[in-house]
Design a protein around this motif. Structure first.
Motif, short mmCIF file in Angstrom:
data_model
loop_
_atom_site.label_atom_id
_atom_site.label_comp_id
_atom_site.label_asym_id
_atom_site.label_seq_id
_atom_site.Cartn_x
_atom_site.Cartn_y
_atom_site.Cartn_z
N VAL A 1 -16.84 -53.57 -21.28
CA VAL A 1 -16.68 -53.06 -19.71
C VAL A 1 -16.75 -54.39 -19.07
CG1 VAL A 1 -16.91 -51.73 -18.08
CG2 VAL A 1 -17.04 -50.91 -20.37
N GLY A 2 -15.80 -54.97 -18.34
CA GLY A 2 -15.69 -55.98 -17.34
C GLY A 2 -16.17 -55.56 -15.90
N ASN A 3 -16.88 -55.40 -15.41
CA ASN A 3 -16.91 -54.98 -13.84
C ASN A 3 -16.91 -56.39 -13.07
OD1 ASN A 3 -17.89 -52.34 -14.14
ND2 ASN A 3 -19.79 -53.17 -15.19
N ALA B 1 -21.75 -65.25 -14.38
CA ALA B 1 -22.06 -64.07 -15.17
C ALA B 1 -20.36 -63.91 -15.80
CB ALA B 1 -22.63 -63.02 -14.46
N PRO B 2 -20.31 -63.20 -16.90
CA PRO B 2 -18.74 -62.66 -17.30
C PRO B 2 -18.37 -61.91 -16.16
CG PRO B 2 -20.34 -62.63 -19.13
CD PRO B 2 -21.36 -62.85 -17.96
N ASP C 1 -12.42 -64.61 -19.59
CA ASP C 1 -13.61 -63.76 -20.12
C ASP C 1 -12.64 -62.53 -20.78
OD1 ASP C 1 -15.65 -64.93 -18.89
OD2 ASP C 1 -15.28 -63.89 -16.99
N VAL C 2 -11.45 -62.29 -20.58
CA VAL C 2 -10.60 -61.29 -21.25
C VAL C 2 -10.49 -61.90 -22.69
CG1 VAL C 2 -8.41 -60.22 -21.58
CG2 VAL C 2 -9.47 -60.21 -19.29
N ASP D 1 -12.64 -53.91 -29.65
CA ASP D 1 -11.40 -53.03 -29.94
C ASP D 1 -11.08 -52.47 -28.68
OD1 ASP D 1 -11.92 -52.83 -33.04
OD2 ASP D 1 -13.93 -52.37 -32.32
N GLU D 2 -11.66 -52.53 -27.51
CA GLU D 2 -10.96 -51.93 -26.50
C GLU D 2 -11.61 -52.98 -25.24
OE1 GLU D 2 -11.24 -47.93 -23.83
OE2 GLU D 2 -11.44 -47.85 -26.19
N LEU D 3 -10.84 -53.27 -24.03
CA LEU D 3 -11.56 -53.97 -23.03
C LEU D 3 -11.26 -53.06 -21.83
CD1 LEU D 3 -13.00 -56.20 -21.54
CD2 LEU D 3 -10.45 -57.47 -21.48
N ILE D 4 -12.31 -52.58 -21.05
CA ILE D 4 -12.03 -51.92 -19.81
C ILE D 4 -12.42 -53.01 -18.74
CG2 ILE D 4 -12.73 -50.03 -18.13
CD1 ILE D 4 -13.67 -48.62 -21.09
N VAL D 5 -11.27 -53.16 -17.91
CA VAL D 5 -11.35 -54.14 -16.85
C VAL D 5 -11.28 -53.29 -15.49
CG1 VAL D 5 -10.30 -56.13 -15.46
CG2 VAL D 5 -10.05 -55.84 -17.80
#
Length: 86
Positions: free
Chosen positions: A17-19, A32-33, A44-45, A54-58
């Motif tokens: 999870v990328g906040n 920070a990432p 970062d992605v 497996d999954e990236l939540i932006v």
């Protein structure tokens, strides 16, 4: 470690999870990432993908960078398109 605690590691996924917090200028080397310019966020992605995510939540919701929902959606589409192209 998970297997040592009785977990079936073949059923586990890595979900990142990328906040996101955008900055006007590139963030420094200790950033920070998912903090920085769009180019830094894209780095970062790629890092998450290379790490085997497996999954990236932006998450673009929790900041005042955007002046409208449309601007946020356009940025989300740009991130998706740039990620697909790389």
């Amino acid at each position: 470690m998970a297997a040592g605690h009785g977990r079936d590691t073949s059923r586990m996924e890595m979900i990142v999870v990328g906040n996101v917090t955008f900055t006007d200028r590139p963030a420094g080397p200790g950033r920070a990432p998912f903090v920085g310019t769009l180019d830094q966020i894209m780095d970062d992605v790629r890092t998450a993908a290379e790490a085997g995510a497996d999954e990236l939540i932006v998450d673009l919701n929790l900041q005042d960078w955007f002046t409208s929902t449309q601007q946020m959606l356009e940025t989300a589409v740009e991130i998706r398109e740039r990620a697909a192209a790389s």
